[in-house]
Design a protein around this motif. Sequence first.
Motif, PDB file in Angstrom:
ATOM      1  N   UNK A 264      13.957  -3.483  32.596  1.00  0.00           N
ATOM      2  CA  UNK A 264      12.626  -3.280  32.038  1.00  0.00           C
ATOM      3  C   UNK A 264      12.424  -1.852  31.522  1.00  0.00           C
ATOM      4  N   UNK A 265      13.275  -0.916  31.956  1.00  0.00           N
ATOM      5  CA  UNK A 265      13.150   0.481  31.532  1.00  0.00           C
ATOM      6  C   UNK A 265      14.252   0.893  30.564  1.00  0.00           C
ATOM      7  N   UNK A 266      15.009  -0.068  30.064  1.00  0.00           N
ATOM      8  CA  UNK A 266      16.185   0.250  29.258  1.00  0.00           C
ATOM      9  C   UNK A 266      15.847   1.006  27.978  1.00  0.00           C
ATOM     10  N   UNK A 267      14.671   0.770  27.413  1.00  0.00           N
ATOM     11  CA  UNK A 267      14.329   1.382  26.125  1.00  0.00           C
ATOM     12  C   UNK A 267      13.331   2.527  26.258  1.00  0.00           C
ATOM     13  N   UNK A 268      13.210   3.070  27.445  1.00  0.00           N
ATOM     14  CA  UNK A 268      12.273   4.176  27.693  1.00  0.00           C
ATOM     15  C   UNK A 268      13.071   5.469  27.854  1.00  0.00           C
ATOM     16  N   UNK A 269      12.869   6.433  26.959  1.00  0.00           N
ATOM     17  CA  UNK A 269      13.678   7.652  27.039  1.00  0.00           C
ATOM     18  C   UNK A 269      13.012   8.786  27.814  1.00  0.00           C
ATOM     19  N   UNK A 270      11.811   8.544  28.347  1.00  0.00           N
ATOM     20  CA  UNK A 270      11.165   9.504  29.238  1.00  0.00           C
ATOM     21  C   UNK A 270      10.073   8.786  30.010  1.00  0.00           C
ATOM     22  N   UNK A 271       9.793   9.274  31.210  1.00  0.00           N
ATOM     23  CA  UNK A 271       8.708   8.699  32.013  1.00  0.00           C
ATOM     24  C   UNK A 271       7.930   9.827  32.670  1.00  0.00           C
TER      25      UNK A 271
ATOM     26  N   UNK B 253      17.344  10.075  22.386  1.00  0.00           N
ATOM     27  CA  UNK B 253      17.046   9.287  21.197  1.00  0.00           C
ATOM     28  C   UNK B 253      16.022   8.214  21.547  1.00  0.00           C
ATOM     29  N   UNK B 254      15.200   7.846  20.564  1.00  0.00           N
ATOM     30  CA  UNK B 254      14.177   6.836  20.796  1.00  0.00           C
ATOM     31  C   UNK B 254      14.811   5.526  21.258  1.00  0.00           C
ATOM     32  N   UNK B 255      14.156   4.881  22.219  1.00  0.00           N
ATOM     33  CA  UNK B 255      14.607   3.567  22.662  1.00  0.00           C
ATOM     34  C   UNK B 255      15.894   3.564  23.440  1.00  0.00           C
ATOM     35  N   UNK B 256      16.265   4.709  24.033  1.00  0.00           N
ATOM     36  CA  UNK B 256      17.544   4.789  24.739  1.00  0.00           C
ATOM     37  C   UNK B 256      17.374   5.463  26.094  1.00  0.00           C
ATOM     38  N   UNK B 257      17.654   4.718  27.151  1.00  0.00           N
ATOM     39  CA  UNK B 257      17.642   5.253  28.502  1.00  0.00           C
ATOM     40  C   UNK B 257      19.088   5.354  28.976  1.00  0.00           C
ATOM     41  N   UNK B 258      19.556   6.572  29.164  1.00  0.00           N
ATOM     42  CA  UNK B 258      20.952   6.801  29.512  1.00  0.00           C
ATOM     43  C   UNK B 258      21.227   6.673  31.005  1.00  0.00           C
ATOM     44  N   UNK B 259      20.200   6.293  31.776  1.00  0.00           N
ATOM     45  CA  UNK B 259      20.365   6.143  33.217  1.00  0.00           C
ATOM     46  C   UNK B 259      20.375   4.691  33.668  1.00  0.00           C
ATOM     47  N   UNK B 260      20.389   3.766  32.716  1.00  0.00           N
ATOM     48  CA  UNK B 260      20.501   2.340  33.038  1.00  0.00           C
ATOM     49  C   UNK B 260      21.810   1.830  32.448  1.00  0.00           C
ATOM     50  N   UNK B 261      22.713   1.291  33.288  1.00  0.00           N
ATOM     51  CA  UNK B 261      23.985   0.826  32.765  1.00  0.00           C
ATOM     52  C   UNK B 261      23.877  -0.599  32.228  1.00  0.00           C
ATOM     53  N   UNK B 262      24.984  -1.132  31.772  1.00  0.00           N
ATOM     54  CA  UNK B 262      24.960  -2.450  31.132  1.00  0.00           C
ATOM     55  C   UNK B 262      24.469  -3.538  32.062  1.00  0.00           C
ATOM     56  N   UNK B 263      24.687  -3.365  33.351  1.00  0.00           N
ATOM     57  CA  UNK B 263      24.246  -4.363  34.320  1.00  0.00           C
ATOM     58  C   UNK B 263      22.804  -4.196  34.759  1.00  0.00           C
TER      59      UNK B 263
END
Length: 266
Positions: free
Chosen positions: A32-39, A73-83
């Motif tokens: 649910x947070x995959x496309x959030x690049x900041x919180x 980058x917009x729409x990119x969360x680098x802390x969620x892996x493919x799973x």
Amino acid sequence: MTKQLLIYERAVPVTRQRHGSWSIKAGASYDFAREVNSVPLMVAEFANSASEYAIVFGGAAGEVIPVALLGIRDGENLYVNEGGTWTGKYVPAFLRRYPFVFSSDSATDPDAVFTLCVDEDFSGCNDDGRGERLFDTEGERTQYLQNVLGFLQAYQVQFQRTKQFVANLESLGLLEPMQAQFTLRTGQRSTLSGFSVVNRERLKALPADKLAALMQADELELIYQHLGSLANLTPIAERIGVPAPAAAEPETAPPAPGDFETSGSA
């Protein structure tokens, strides 16, 4: 209801009439947070966040709040892996409270009445007994729901404290816009803007009484945690194009009230 809320698709008030037989099956997926690049990040979370996230200040004038950068980058969360697993050590409370949230008709009134809502599009919402019940057979709140309320109430207290911290920084003229540029592993250049940081020179130029006031309020420590965290900008960018490692599976269920300085486990 406004989408404050970044990750909420269909948040509706929790009621006995609508959710009397509902359960919440929390899992370890952060899709649910995959496309959030900041919180948003509360000040009580700075200590645990500063070692792995860049803490900056974002938002429109009058609504500035600290945020943890999760991508450049917009729409990119680098802390969620493919799973869908969270690969960081600390999960921000903004995400841990999902699928629950408080809503209010006034985001600025500290005396506003808040209503507990749940995102009905959360995959763990069900009517067949999986997970934790919201209400018991008598229609009373379960201990699980009471814990959820306690956590969100603690979050709201921290939110007000965080707003006061930002207001102090703004009144002292310490925040300034910043732009960061990166060279990615692909050789491409990327620019991140739209956020602010504390200006070190302005901070050092403050009168002694202002610095003392910041220290007494424990806000000077927060400022240096923020400034130190900026060293994480480059490591965050270096996650692009690198397979995210597996990580211990934190639960998405809200932790105990006030549990802002611990890991994401419930």
